[in-house]
Write a protein that holds these residues in place. Structure first.
Motif, PDB file in Angstrom:
ATOM      1  N   ARG A   1       0.841  -1.208   0.000  1.00  0.00           N
ATOM      2  CA  ARG A   1       0.000   0.000   0.000  1.00  0.00           C
ATOM      3  C   ARG A   1       0.873   1.254   0.000  1.00  0.00           C
ATOM      4  NH1 ARG A   1      -2.492  -1.229   3.880  1.00  0.00           N
ATOM      5  NH2 ARG A   1      -4.603  -1.711   3.139  1.00  0.00           N
ATOM      6  N   ASP A   2       1.906   1.279   0.871  1.00  0.00           N
ATOM      7  CA  ASP A   2       2.781   2.448   0.957  1.00  0.00           C
ATOM      8  C   ASP A   2       3.547   2.671  -0.344  1.00  0.00           C
ATOM      9  OD1 ASP A   2       1.982   2.941   3.538  1.00  0.00           O
ATOM     10  OD2 ASP A   2       3.657   1.858   4.456  1.00  0.00           O
ATOM     11  N   ASN A   3       3.928   1.595  -1.004  1.00  0.00           N
ATOM     12  CA  ASN A   3       4.670   1.736  -2.253  1.00  0.00           C
ATOM     13  C   ASN A   3       3.795   2.289  -3.379  1.00  0.00           C
ATOM     14  OD1 ASN A   3       7.645   0.646  -2.487  1.00  0.00           O
ATOM     15  ND2 ASN A   3       6.632  -0.631  -0.942  1.00  0.00           N
ATOM     16  N   ILE A   4       2.550   1.840  -3.442  1.00  0.00           N
ATOM     17  CA  ILE A   4       1.654   2.365  -4.486  1.00  0.00           C
ATOM     18  C   ILE A   4       1.347   3.838  -4.213  1.00  0.00           C
ATOM     19  CG2 ILE A   4      -0.659   2.183  -5.498  1.00  0.00           C
ATOM     20  CD1 ILE A   4      -0.539  -0.819  -5.025  1.00  0.00           C
ATOM     21  N   ALA A   5       1.199   4.184  -2.938  1.00  0.00           N
ATOM     22  CA  ALA A   5       0.833   5.561  -2.564  1.00  0.00           C
ATOM     23  C   ALA A   5       2.060   6.455  -2.377  1.00  0.00           C
ATOM     24  CB  ALA A   5       0.006   5.541  -1.278  1.00  0.00           C
ATOM     25  N   TYR A   6       3.202   6.048  -2.914  1.00  0.00           N
ATOM     26  CA  TYR A   6       4.445   6.800  -2.695  1.00  0.00           C
ATOM     27  C   TYR A   6       4.332   8.240  -3.192  1.00  0.00           C
ATOM     28  CZ  TYR A   6       9.496   7.531  -2.336  1.00  0.00           C
ATOM     29  OH  TYR A   6      10.742   8.006  -1.993  1.00  0.00           O
ATOM     30  N   GLY A   7       3.663   8.433  -4.315  1.00  0.00           N
ATOM     31  CA  GLY A   7       3.511   9.779  -4.865  1.00  0.00           C
ATOM     32  C   GLY A   7       2.299  10.517  -4.311  1.00  0.00           C
ATOM     33  N   ARG A   8       1.376   9.776  -3.686  1.00  0.00           N
ATOM     34  CA  ARG A   8       0.182  10.384  -3.065  1.00  0.00           C
ATOM     35  C   ARG A   8      -0.042   9.727  -1.705  1.00  0.00           C
ATOM     36  NH1 ARG A   8      -5.106   9.924  -6.505  1.00  0.00           N
ATOM     37  NH2 ARG A   8      -5.939  10.510  -4.451  1.00  0.00           N
ATOM     38  N   PRO A   9       0.728  10.131  -0.703  1.00  0.00           N
ATOM     39  CA  PRO A   9       0.648   9.469   0.613  1.00  0.00           C
ATOM     40  C   PRO A   9      -0.737   9.526   1.244  1.00  0.00           C
ATOM     41  CG  PRO A   9       2.575  10.901   0.477  1.00  0.00           C
ATOM     42  CD  PRO A   9       1.735  11.193  -0.727  1.00  0.00           C
ATOM     43  N   ASN A  10      -1.543  10.519   0.876  1.00  0.00           N
ATOM     44  CA  ASN A  10      -2.867  10.665   1.485  1.00  0.00           C
ATOM     45  C   ASN A  10      -3.979  10.030   0.657  1.00  0.00           C
ATOM     46  OD1 ASN A  10      -1.752  12.199   3.609  1.00  0.00           O
ATOM     47  ND2 ASN A  10      -1.817  14.058   2.356  1.00  0.00           N
ATOM     48  N   ALA A  11      -3.595   9.230  -0.332  1.00  0.00           N
ATOM     49  CA  ALA A  11      -4.604   8.609  -1.202  1.00  0.00           C
ATOM     50  C   ALA A  11      -5.500   7.672  -0.396  1.00  0.00           C
ATOM     51  CB  ALA A  11      -3.927   7.845  -2.336  1.00  0.00           C
TER      52      ALA A  11
ATOM     53  N   ASP B   1      -8.863   4.514  -3.936  1.00  0.00           N
ATOM     54  CA  ASP B   1      -8.027   4.986  -5.046  1.00  0.00           C
ATOM     55  C   ASP B   1      -6.828   4.067  -5.254  1.00  0.00           C
ATOM     56  OD1 ASP B   1      -9.658   7.119  -5.596  1.00  0.00           O
ATOM     57  OD2 ASP B   1      -8.506   8.564  -4.406  1.00  0.00           O
ATOM     58  N   ILE B   2      -6.255   3.574  -4.148  1.00  0.00           N
ATOM     59  CA  ILE B   2      -5.108   2.672  -4.255  1.00  0.00           C
ATOM     60  C   ILE B   2      -5.512   1.368  -4.933  1.00  0.00           C
ATOM     61  CG2 ILE B   2      -3.478   1.272  -2.905  1.00  0.00           C
ATOM     62  CD1 ILE B   2      -3.441   3.563  -0.841  1.00  0.00           C
ATOM     63  N   ILE B   3      -6.640   0.824  -4.522  1.00  0.00           N
ATOM     64  CA  ILE B   3      -7.122  -0.428  -5.125  1.00  0.00           C
ATOM     65  C   ILE B   3      -7.470  -0.211  -6.591  1.00  0.00           C
ATOM     66  CG2 ILE B   3      -8.986  -2.132  -5.067  1.00  0.00           C
ATOM     67  CD1 ILE B   3      -9.016  -1.800  -2.002  1.00  0.00           C
ATOM     68  N   ARG B   4      -8.089   0.930  -6.890  1.00  0.00           N
ATOM     69  CA  ARG B   4      -8.439   1.230  -8.292  1.00  0.00           C
ATOM     70  C   ARG B   4      -7.184   1.279  -9.159  1.00  0.00           C
ATOM     71  NH1 ARG B   4      -7.524   5.398 -10.864  1.00  0.00           N
ATOM     72  NH2 ARG B   4      -7.190   6.660  -8.981  1.00  0.00           N
ATOM     73  N   ALA B   5      -6.135   1.956  -8.671  1.00  0.00           N
ATOM     74  CA  ALA B   5      -4.891   2.050  -9.431  1.00  0.00           C
ATOM     75  C   ALA B   5      -4.267   0.670  -9.628  1.00  0.00           C
ATOM     76  CB  ALA B   5      -3.906   2.974  -8.713  1.00  0.00           C
ATOM     77  N   ALA B   6      -4.322  -0.177  -8.594  1.00  0.00           N
ATOM     78  CA  ALA B   6      -3.762  -1.527  -8.696  1.00  0.00           C
ATOM     79  C   ALA B   6      -4.532  -2.363  -9.707  1.00  0.00           C
ATOM     80  CB  ALA B   6      -3.772  -2.193  -7.325  1.00  0.00           C
TER      81      ALA B   6
ATOM     82  N   THR C   1       1.056  -6.478   2.951  1.00  0.00           N
ATOM     83  CA  THR C   1       2.267  -7.278   2.843  1.00  0.00           C
ATOM     84  C   THR C   1       3.481  -6.368   2.726  1.00  0.00           C
ATOM     85  OG1 THR C   1       1.058  -9.049   1.709  1.00  0.00           O
ATOM     86  CG2 THR C   1       3.462  -9.043   1.485  1.00  0.00           C
ATOM     87  N   VAL C   2       4.461  -6.635   3.560  1.00  0.00           N
ATOM     88  CA  VAL C   2       5.676  -5.805   3.551  1.00  0.00           C
ATOM     89  C   VAL C   2       6.647  -6.347   2.506  1.00  0.00           C
ATOM     90  CG1 VAL C   2       7.664  -5.035   4.893  1.00  0.00           C
ATOM     91  CG2 VAL C   2       5.405  -5.178   5.968  1.00  0.00           C
ATOM     92  N   ILE C   3       7.078  -5.444   1.647  1.00  0.00           N
ATOM     93  CA  ILE C   3       8.035  -5.806   0.606  1.00  0.00           C
ATOM     94  C   ILE C   3       9.427  -5.806   1.209  1.00  0.00           C
ATOM     95  CG2 ILE C   3       9.040  -5.093  -1.608  1.00  0.00           C
ATOM     96  CD1 ILE C   3       6.359  -3.839  -2.288  1.00  0.00           C
TER      97      ILE C   3
END
Length: 590
Positions: free
Chosen positions: A442-452, A456-461, A479-481
């Motif tokens: 989650r944190d990696n996907i939201a790297y450019g938008r931390p407040n997403a 929105d995160i699931i939609r982007a994925a 899951t931690v990468i």
């Protein structure tokens, strides 16, 4: 001869580094003053004990002739001095630790902050292992030397001064023996320390090189084993390790001479005091108790010299390590945004390059007189053989490097007149080399938008076709990468990088071999996602698979830093030129 030529330079460099260290300590002046005060109290009480001891000895006049009342008072006073000294030493060590680790913390933050603003040209020209070694290992070495300096150097110097004063109060003539012989110890220590700095500096450099090589080998261990390169890697490691061992042995050899040489001088001083003191007792100039005090002082006087010479040896290593850290901190950062630079607001994505020339090395030209125009919402594909300048073109668009000549504009504004932050925020990048931090998916996907939001995160994925494999992970989006994404396949890592850009959807896109590590079926789905993502957005697509760029509005064919052909797919095929040969080479079997 060469050593003698370099010696003044090394001494000047060492002094410069020492001044920088004192500058780092300056913000903690109050703690340093308190540490000095406690050190003075500790030393005075410690040096007062031999006087009390001598006084106690003089109370034991002979058999059955002991002044127990006076002796008891002396013993109680000695115990009180020991108790106060112990408390002061504890507080002094605590304060010294606090000073050292605060300085080290500030220095490490400063070094890491400098890494964030260094030009890519500097980062590209230094191994990551060397930079890591400067921020971690060298600062740790500096910390050890600084702590020793506070703990032993201050106390040692004050002990020497205090001991001389106490000895003068007992007998000035015998004190003269100590003072006359002592400078020989300083001369020996100074002679040796001048030769250790250069060796410790080479030791630090070799250590950084070894760290970098080890880091490189660990990062590519599969490739090393796949190509049977273990023996060559072992030989290279042993060669660097041999050099490091040689520098370390020479540095240790010079530094190890200090202790026995100074101990010899201490023994000479002690013997001189004992002989002179015995004659003084015989002549009635000293009591037996005063002689015992004097011998005790002589022993205490020589001990700080031993500590200081040990500190000097360690401090040479510390100075060499600090020099490498300061060298990093002193590197010029990325040039500041031009005075009056403006934020790029609501960019439409009209990008032009006019007469742009650039080279990484002045003697080796790469891009020369390049002209390009990308209209708003256009899809520009860039193709060409390896090393033709495709990725360099991307670096120039993002201002990771500045052009040597010519201008690049966005919506008619020269990018040098735009703040770097706003320019780069206007681009979304998916590169061939993936980068994911050690954090949750989650944190990696939201790297450019931390407040997403979660939706929105699931939609982007989902749009990046990453949702299905994420849900198969042990903790889903939580899951931690692992570091470097070692618990993901290369394709999965790239899908997450694509999802990261899908979430931000900036007005301009850069896709540099974005699907190179994805299987054919997934690539087809990703291309559909890209089609949606690129709608109305100016996009620059670097591709080797020419099948992925057929629908581009403009295809630029680059070779040796020049655009040699441009047009749409069908036009370029009809020309039968460089692009046609590239395309046919990939589909010759069709």
């Amino acid at each position: 001869m060469q050593m003698h030529k370099n010696r003044p330079k090394n001494e000047k460099h060492s002094r410069t580094v020492m001044i920088r260290i004192l500058t780092c300590i300056r913000p903690h002046t109050a703690l340093v003053a308190l540490s000095l005060l406690l050190s003075v109290i500790t030393v005075v009480l410690t040096l007062y004990i031999p006087i009390l001891t001598g006084h106690g000895v003089d109370q034991i006049i002979g058999k059955e002739n002991v002044d127990f009342k006076e002796l008891s008072a002396v013993i109680i006073t000695i115990l009180a001095c020991i108790a106060v000294t112990s408390v002061c030493q504890w507080f002094m060590n605590h304060i010294n630790n606090k000073i050292t680790y605060r300085v080290v913390k500030d220095l490490r933050i400063c070094a890491f902050n400098r890494l964030q603003v260094l030009p890519l040209s500097y980062v590209d020209s230094h191994s990551s292992g060397d930079l890591i070694s400067r921020v971690i290992t060298d600062i740790d070495q500096f910390s050890d030397g600084l702590l020793l300096g506070f703990t032993q150097l201050f106390t040692g110097v004050i002990t020497i001064v205090g001991t001389i004063l106490f000895m003068l109060s007992i007998n000035p003539y015998i004190t003269l023996v100590v003072v006359v012989l002592s400078p020989l110890s300083f001369l020996i220590a100074n002679f040796i320390s001048k030769r250790t700095f250069a060796m410790f500096k080479k030791q630090s450099e070799a250590r950084g090189e070894l760290t970098g090589f080890t880091n490189e080998m660990l990062g590519g261990i599969k490739v090393v084993q796949a190509f049977g390169h273990q023996d060559e890697a072992q030989e290279q490691f042993e060669e660097i390790n041999r050099r490091l061992s040689g520098y370390s042995m020479r540095a240790t050899f010079f530094s190890s001479i200090t202790n026995p040489a100074t101990r010899f001088m201490y023994s000479v001083i002690y013997a001189g005091v004992a002989i002179a003191g015995c004659f003084a007792v015989v002549r009635g100039m000293l009591t037996v108790g005063q002689l015992s005090s004097f011998l005790s002082y002589t022993s205490q006087y020589t001990k700080p010299f031993n500590d200081i010479t040990g500190v000097i040896t360690e401090f040479q290593n510390s100075l060499a390590s600090a020099a490498r850290v300061f060298e990093l901190i002193d590197q010029p950062s990325i040039a500041e945004d031009k005075a009056g630079a403006v934020r790029l607001q609501n960019p439409e994505g009209h990008v032009t390059m006019e007469h742009v020339s650039f080279s990484y090395v002045p003697e080796v030209p790469l891009i020369e007189n390049l002209n390009l125009e990308a209209g708003c919402g256009q899809r520009i594909a860039i193709v060409g053989p390896t090393g033709c300048g495709k990725t360099t073109l991307i670096n120039l668009l993002m201002r990771f490097y500045d052009v040597n000549s010519g201008i690049i504009t966005v919506d008619g504004q020269n990018i040098t007149d735009i703040t770097r932050h706003s320019l780069r925020a206007a681009y979304g990048m998916v590169l061939q080399e993936t980068w994911l931090k050690a954090a949750s998916i989650r944190d990696n996907i939201a790297y450019g938008r931390p407040n997403a939001s979660e939706d929105d995160i699931i939609r982007a994925a989902k749009e990046a076709h990453a949702h299905s494999f994420i849900m198969r992970m042990p903790d889903g989006y939580d899951t931690v990468i692992a570091e470097g994404g070692s618990n993901l396949s290369q394709g999965q890592k790239q899908l997450l990088c694509i999802a990261r850009v899908m979430l931000c959807l900036p007005p301009m896109l850069i896709l540099d071999e974005a699907t190179s590590s994805i299987d054919t079926m997934t690539e087809i789905r990703i291309q559909k996602a890209f089609e949606k993502m690129m709608e109305g957005r100016t996009s620059f697509v670097v591709a080797h698979r020419l099948s992925t760029i057929k629908s581009a509005d403009m295809i630029l064919v680059m070779d040796k830093g020049h655009i040699i052909e441009q047009g749409v797919h069908e036009e370029l095929l009809k020309k039968g030129g460089f692009y046609a040969r590239l395309y046919n080479s990939q589909f010759s079997a069709v």
